[in-house]
Design a protein around this motif. Structure first.
Motif, short mmCIF file in Angstrom:
data_model
loop_
_atom_site.label_atom_id
_atom_site.label_comp_id
_atom_site.label_asym_id
_atom_site.label_seq_id
_atom_site.Cartn_x
_atom_site.Cartn_y
_atom_site.Cartn_z
N GLU A 217 -18.93 67.68 108.19
CA GLU A 217 -18.65 66.26 108.49
C GLU A 217 -17.52 66.13 109.52
O GLU A 217 -17.60 65.33 110.44
CB GLU A 217 -18.28 65.53 107.19
CG GLU A 217 -17.96 64.07 107.36
CD GLU A 217 -19.15 63.23 107.81
OE1 GLU A 217 -18.91 62.16 108.40
OE2 GLU A 217 -20.31 63.64 107.60
N ILE A 218 -16.48 66.94 109.38
CA ILE A 218 -15.33 66.88 110.28
C ILE A 218 -15.67 67.37 111.68
O ILE A 218 -15.24 66.80 112.68
CB ILE A 218 -14.15 67.68 109.69
CG1 ILE A 218 -13.58 66.95 108.47
CG2 ILE A 218 -13.06 67.94 110.73
CD1 ILE A 218 -12.57 67.76 107.67
N ARG B 112 -11.94 57.43 110.19
CA ARG B 112 -13.12 57.83 109.41
C ARG B 112 -12.86 59.10 108.62
O ARG B 112 -13.17 59.18 107.43
CB ARG B 112 -14.32 58.02 110.35
CG ARG B 112 -15.62 58.34 109.62
CD ARG B 112 -16.80 58.40 110.56
NE ARG B 112 -16.71 59.40 111.59
CZ ARG B 112 -16.93 60.70 111.40
NH1 ARG B 112 -17.24 61.17 110.23
NH2 ARG B 112 -16.84 61.55 112.42
N ILE B 113 -12.26 60.08 109.25
CA ILE B 113 -11.99 61.36 108.59
C ILE B 113 -11.02 61.18 107.44
O ILE B 113 -11.15 61.80 106.39
CB ILE B 113 -11.45 62.39 109.62
CG1 ILE B 113 -12.54 62.75 110.63
CG2 ILE B 113 -10.90 63.64 108.94
CD1 ILE B 113 -13.81 63.33 110.04
N THR C 26 -11.42 63.18 124.35
CA THR C 26 -11.98 61.88 124.03
C THR C 26 -11.01 60.77 124.45
O THR C 26 -9.88 61.04 124.84
CB THR C 26 -12.30 61.79 122.53
OG1 THR C 26 -12.97 60.57 122.25
CG2 THR C 26 -11.06 61.88 121.67
N ILE D 27 -15.18 67.37 120.13
CA ILE D 27 -14.35 68.48 119.66
C ILE D 27 -14.68 69.68 120.54
O ILE D 27 -15.80 70.17 120.56
CB ILE D 27 -14.60 68.79 118.17
CG1 ILE D 27 -14.19 67.58 117.32
CG2 ILE D 27 -13.85 70.05 117.75
CD1 ILE D 27 -14.58 67.68 115.87
N THR E 168 -9.55 68.16 121.08
CA THR E 168 -10.56 67.16 121.42
C THR E 168 -10.41 66.72 122.87
O THR E 168 -9.35 66.85 123.48
CB THR E 168 -10.44 65.91 120.51
OG1 THR E 168 -9.16 65.30 120.72
CG2 THR E 168 -10.61 66.27 119.06
N GLU F 47 -10.64 55.92 115.97
CA GLU F 47 -11.76 55.65 115.06
C GLU F 47 -12.14 56.90 114.27
O GLU F 47 -12.43 56.83 113.08
CB GLU F 47 -12.96 55.13 115.85
CG GLU F 47 -12.75 53.73 116.40
CD GLU F 47 -13.83 53.31 117.39
OE1 GLU F 47 -14.72 54.13 117.73
OE2 GLU F 47 -13.77 52.14 117.83
N TYR F 48 -12.13 58.05 114.93
CA TYR F 48 -12.44 59.32 114.27
C TYR F 48 -11.41 59.62 113.18
O TYR F 48 -11.78 59.96 112.05
CB TYR F 48 -12.48 60.44 115.32
CG TYR F 48 -12.63 61.82 114.73
CD1 TYR F 48 -13.84 62.25 114.22
CD2 TYR F 48 -11.55 62.70 114.67
CE1 TYR F 48 -13.99 63.51 113.67
CE2 TYR F 48 -11.68 63.96 114.13
CZ TYR F 48 -12.90 64.36 113.63
OH TYR F 48 -13.03 65.62 113.08
N GLU G 52 -18.57 65.98 115.60
CA GLU G 52 -18.37 65.18 116.82
C GLU G 52 -18.46 66.04 118.08
O GLU G 52 -17.90 67.13 118.13
CB GLU G 52 -17.03 64.46 116.78
CG GLU G 52 -16.88 63.50 115.63
CD GLU G 52 -17.86 62.34 115.65
OE1 GLU G 52 -18.35 61.97 116.74
OE2 GLU G 52 -18.15 61.80 114.58
N GLU H 238 -11.68 56.26 120.71
CA GLU H 238 -12.59 57.13 119.94
C GLU H 238 -11.81 58.00 118.96
O GLU H 238 -12.25 58.19 117.83
CB GLU H 238 -13.38 58.04 120.88
CG GLU H 238 -14.58 57.40 121.51
CD GLU H 238 -15.33 58.39 122.40
OE1 GLU H 238 -16.57 58.39 122.33
OE2 GLU H 238 -14.67 59.16 123.13
N LYS H 239 -10.67 58.54 119.42
CA LYS H 239 -9.87 59.39 118.56
C LYS H 239 -9.35 58.61 117.36
O LYS H 239 -9.39 59.08 116.22
CB LYS H 239 -8.71 60.02 119.32
CG LYS H 239 -7.91 61.01 118.46
CD LYS H 239 -6.69 61.53 119.16
CE LYS H 239 -7.05 62.64 120.08
NZ LYS H 239 -5.85 63.29 120.67
#
Length: 135
Positions: A92-93, A55-56, A44, A99, A42, A51-52, A96, A48-49
């Motif tokens: 879904e993964i 979520r994942i 980022t 990536i 990634t 939060e990602y 973003e 952001e990472k």
């Protein structure tokens, strides 16, 4: 050597913390589950990472999310029963834009994480192919 010597050595290793537990090797193919590892690179911000990753980690079929050091910086473990289910999770993964690269591998190996084992038992109990006695 005698059996008691081995037991004494194992006991010492347990007490010292070198051995911190024992894990079941689950043959997930017996319950029709495929495990997949996704490596992500990634570009980022740390926020952001974070939060990602949060979520994942809440996706139902995700059992492991780890930051790593090397060519990739995230590794995600998922399980699925069908190719369609796996592709939906991957979509879904991987959606973003930060990536920059990824690699996907189906694996069959030991997964000692308790959450993974608990999930496999849930799947097995739902499966019509596995009886209670086999669990």
């Amino acid at each position: 050597m005698r059996k008691w010597i081995y037991l004494e050595q194992i006991s010492h290793l347990e007490k010292s913390g070198l051995i911190d537990g024992y894990y079941a090797h689950i043959n997930v193919s017996k319950i029709g589950v495929v495990t997949t590892m996704i490596l992500l690179k990634t570009k980022t911000t740390p926020k952001e990472k974070e939060e990602y990753l949060e979520r994942i980690s809440k996706i139902e079929n995700v059992y492991s999310v780890c930051e790593i050091i090397g060519n990739y910086d995230i590794i995600i473990g998922i399980y699925s029963k069908t190719e369609k289910e796996k592709n939906e999770i991957l979509d879904e993964i991987l959606k973003e834009s930060f990536i920059t690269d990824f690699d996907i591998s189906n694996v069959q190996t030991k997964f000692p994480q308790l959450s993974y084992i608990e999930e496999m038992f849930k799947i097995a109990k739902k499966s019509k192919d596995v009886s209670e006695e086999e669990l």
